[in-house]
Design a protein around this motif. Structure first.
Motif, PDB file in Angstrom:
ATOM      1  N   ASP A  68       0.638  -1.525  -0.442  1.00 15.00           N
ATOM      2  CA  ASP A  68      -0.099   0.104   0.179  1.00 15.00           C
ATOM      3  C   ASP A  68       0.580   1.448  -0.150  1.00 15.00           C
ATOM      4  O   ASP A  68       1.737   1.743   1.132  1.00 15.00           O
ATOM      5  N   ILE A  69       1.271   2.369  -1.249  1.00  6.67           N
ATOM      6  CA  ILE A  69       2.073   2.854  -1.358  1.00  6.67           C
ATOM      7  C   ILE A  69       1.619   3.865  -1.595  1.00  6.67           C
ATOM      8  O   ILE A  69      -0.054   4.498  -2.341  1.00  6.67           O
ATOM      9  N   GLY A  70       1.858   5.044  -0.692  1.00  6.52           N
ATOM     10  CA  GLY A  70       1.080   6.691   0.124  1.00  6.52           C
ATOM     11  C   GLY A  70      -0.605   5.651   0.901  1.00  6.52           C
ATOM     12  O   GLY A  70      -1.763   5.764   0.399  1.00  6.52           O
ATOM     13  N   CYS A  71       0.416   5.435   2.123  1.00  8.56           N
ATOM     14  CA  CYS A  71      -1.023   4.110   3.431  1.00  8.56           C
ATOM     15  C   CYS A  71      -1.919   5.821   4.129  1.00  8.56           C
ATOM     16  O   CYS A  71      -2.852   5.078   4.339  1.00  8.56           O
ATOM     17  N   GLY A  72      -1.166   6.594   4.279  1.00  3.67           N
ATOM     18  CA  GLY A  72      -2.068   7.686   4.619  1.00  3.67           C
ATOM     19  C   GLY A  72      -2.796   7.956   5.612  1.00  3.67           C
ATOM     20  O   GLY A  72      -1.531   7.005   6.517  1.00  3.67           O
ATOM     21  N   SER A  73      -4.145   7.342   5.908  1.00  2.00           N
ATOM     22  CA  SER A  73      -4.293   7.609   7.658  1.00  2.00           C
ATOM     23  C   SER A  73      -4.583   5.646   7.704  1.00  2.00           C
ATOM     24  O   SER A  73      -4.543   5.045   8.733  1.00  2.00           O
ATOM     25  N   GLY A  74      -3.954   4.583   6.653  1.00  2.00           N
ATOM     26  CA  GLY A  74      -3.441   3.820   6.908  1.00  2.00           C
ATOM     27  C   GLY A  74      -5.202   2.814   6.995  1.00  2.00           C
ATOM     28  O   GLY A  74      -5.218   1.420   6.996  1.00  2.00           O
ATOM     29  N   ARG A 120      -1.503  -1.369  -4.514  1.00  2.00           N
ATOM     30  CA  ARG A 120      -2.523  -0.604  -4.688  1.00  2.00           C
ATOM     31  C   ARG A 120      -1.096   1.317  -4.488  1.00  2.00           C
ATOM     32  O   ARG A 120      -0.391   0.886  -3.586  1.00  2.00           O
ATOM     33  N   VAL A 121      -1.389   2.077  -5.708  1.00  2.00           N
ATOM     34  CA  VAL A 121      -0.881   2.969  -5.486  1.00  2.00           C
ATOM     35  C   VAL A 121      -1.752   4.652  -5.280  1.00  2.00           C
ATOM     36  O   VAL A 121      -2.257   4.537  -5.673  1.00  2.00           O
ATOM     37  N   GLY A 122      -1.449   4.178  -4.140  1.00  2.00           N
ATOM     38  CA  GLY A 122      -2.583   5.776  -3.355  1.00  2.00           C
ATOM     39  C   GLY A 122      -2.091   7.483  -3.767  1.00  2.00           C
ATOM     40  O   GLY A 122      -2.203   7.541  -3.399  1.00  2.00           O
ATOM     41  N   GLY A 123      -0.667   7.293  -3.882  1.00  2.00           N
ATOM     42  CA  GLY A 123       0.422   8.320  -4.170  1.00  2.00           C
ATOM     43  C   GLY A 123       1.470   8.603  -5.401  1.00  2.00           C
ATOM     44  O   GLY A 123       1.968   7.012  -5.285  1.00  2.00           O
ATOM     45  N   GLY A 124       1.655   9.227  -5.955  1.00  2.00           N
ATOM     46  CA  GLY A 124       3.046   9.481  -6.408  1.00  2.00           C
ATOM     47  C   GLY A 124       2.938   9.193  -8.334  1.00  2.00           C
ATOM     48  O   GLY A 124       3.973   9.447  -8.893  1.00  2.00           O
ATOM     49  N   GLY A 125       2.042   8.952  -8.764  1.00  2.00           N
ATOM     50  CA  GLY A 125       0.860   9.126  -9.911  1.00  2.00           C
ATOM     51  C   GLY A 125       2.079   7.853 -11.160  1.00  2.00           C
ATOM     52  O   GLY A 125       2.592   6.702 -10.939  1.00  2.00           O
ATOM     53  N   ALA A 126       1.838   8.491 -12.328  1.00  2.00           N
ATOM     54  CA  ALA A 126       2.540   8.011 -12.566  1.00  2.00           C
ATOM     55  C   ALA A 126       3.766   7.157 -12.864  1.00  2.00           C
ATOM     56  O   ALA A 126       4.654   5.465 -13.114  1.00  2.00           O
ATOM     57  N   ALA A 127       4.823   7.743 -11.872  1.00  2.00           N
ATOM     58  CA  ALA A 127       6.456   6.985 -11.369  1.00  2.00           C
ATOM     59  C   ALA A 127       6.353   6.087 -10.940  1.00  2.00           C
ATOM     60  O   ALA A 127       7.050   5.461 -11.347  1.00  2.00           O
TER      61      ALA A 127
END
Length: 403
Positions: free
Chosen positions: A260-266, A324-331
């Motif tokens: 879970d990349i960019g897990c935020g709140s979890g 799950r890519v929660g943040g970071g976009g296309a890169a």
């Protein structure tokens, strides 16, 4: 075909009257070296050293006489009975069971095991066995050469567990060793053995549980929980509807490792872990890592949290099954796709961003789907709009892999 096939379990204790009678009448006996050395084995019986159970089953099927197969522990629990009963051999077997090696291991440790997961680790299943150990607080691992305590410990780098390693149970060389997972690779272990892997609270409560293994009914119902369950506002990519759709597309399950990349709140990490998967939650923000840890404790799930910035932090992480890519976009999506997980989900706030991510996934060989998700929350007291969200949900699946 053999006139009669009896499978005898052996746990180091004296053979029962039924087992001795079956052995005494045997014209063929199959087993490991220490089984064939038992004094009850008739001297005139043909002997088969068990290596490949399938090859032994083929020889037994062609034998004219009475056959006995000796196996450690309960032969019906991850044992030879399954292979012998396979349709291609046509064997009907009688079974004389013994105490399983897993039951014996927990007895030596003085622990209950109705709440334990039990897995078999071969070279081909070692990674999935490790993922079960990451995700659950009590696991028994039946090992094999090349997939033993040392390999388990090495693959669990960064995850603290206690190992109870039981070697040659029921024999004169029986030994039980307790150490931390990071020390297991410092020793040489006799194969095969049973490893009890403990991490976190293991009690099922005063009255015990009602189902063997992990209780699927713990925690609140629902794949996703409302924002208030996570002590604070959720990020733009963490709405209930989006998380539910992401979980449905990924389908995390026991034996999987989820990134879970960019897990935020979890929220997503916790909900994937509640499905039984091992989860590795990544975020560059210290507050997000803290919230994720607090959420995991609140829901009683096991997570590994890594603080760092993607995509660079991903280089040394263990291989994922779904991401799950929660943040970071296309890169970040591109870096994830380079690791070839079975499925990837991401979201975008604009169509241009969605097309960019979709093209990248397609170029990596993924079958891509995209849906525009719109949700509108209403206050049911006055049926007035309270919140609206819009997001593009992208998912990629490898067409050449079974999912």
């Amino acid at each position: 075909m053999a006139d009669r096939v009896t499978v005898i379990g052996w746990d180091g204790s004296p053979l029962t009257a039924a087992a001795r009678a079956a052995l005494g009448a045997a014209t063929l006996v199959a087993g490991a070296a220490h089984h064939l050395a038992l004094p009850e084995v008739p001297p005139a019986a043909e002997r088969i050293r068990l290596g490949s159970v399938s090859l032994a089953a083929r020889r037994i099927a062609g034998h004219r006489g009475t056959a006995v197969v000796l196996a450690d522990g309960d032969p019906g629990f991850f044992g030879v009975v399954r292979t012998l009963r396979a349709p291609e051999f046509g064997l009907e077997v009688e079974v004389v069971p013994a105490v399983s090696s897993v039951a014996a291991a927990f007895a030596r440790a003085g622990m209950p095991w109705d709440d334990a997961q039990v897995v078999v680790a071969h070279r081909r299943t070692l990674r999935r066995a490790v993922n079960v150990c990451r995700a659950h607080t009590k696991v028994a691992v039946l090992t094999s050469p090349g997939a033993g305590p040392a390999e388990l410990g090495l693959l669990m780098e960064g995850v603290h567990r206690t190992f109870v390693i039981c070697e040659e149970l029921g024999t004169d060389r029986e030994q039980v060793t307790i150490l931390t997972s990071d020390k297991a690779a410092d020793h040489t272990w006799r194969d095969p053995n049973v490893v009890i892997v403990i991490g976190g609270p293991v009690s099922a409560g005063e009255d015990g549980g009602w189902i063997s293994g992990r209780d699927p009914g713990t925690g609140p119902r629902g794949w996703t929980q409302p924002a208030e369950a996570y002590d604070g506002p959720l990020g733009e990519g963490e709405t209930d509807l989006l998380r539910a759709a992401q979980l449905a597309r990924l389908g995390p399950r026991v034996g999987d490792l989820v990134w879970d990349i960019g897990c935020g709140s979890g929220a997503f990490a916790v909900e994937a872990a509640r499905a039984g998967a091992a989860v590795l939650a990544v975020d560059h923000d210290l507050t997000a890592c803290g919230r994720t840890d607090a959420a995991a404790r609140r829901f009683g799930v096991q997570l590994q949290i890594v603080r760092g910035t993607a995509p660079h932090v991903l280089e040394n992480l263990p291989e994922p099954d779904v991401v799950r890519v929660g943040g970071g976009g296309a890169a970040v999506v591109s870096a994830v796709a380079d690791r070839r997980p079975q499925r990837i989900v991401a979201h975008a706030s604009t169509r241009d961003e969605a097309e960019l991510i979709g093209r990248d996934l397609t170029e990596h060989g993924y079958r891509v789907e995209c849906a525009l998700l719109q949700s509108l929350e209403l206050d049911t007291r006055a049926w007035t709009e309270t919140e609206r969200s819009v997001a593009f949900l992208l998912s990629g699946a490898l067409a050449d892999r079974t999912v």
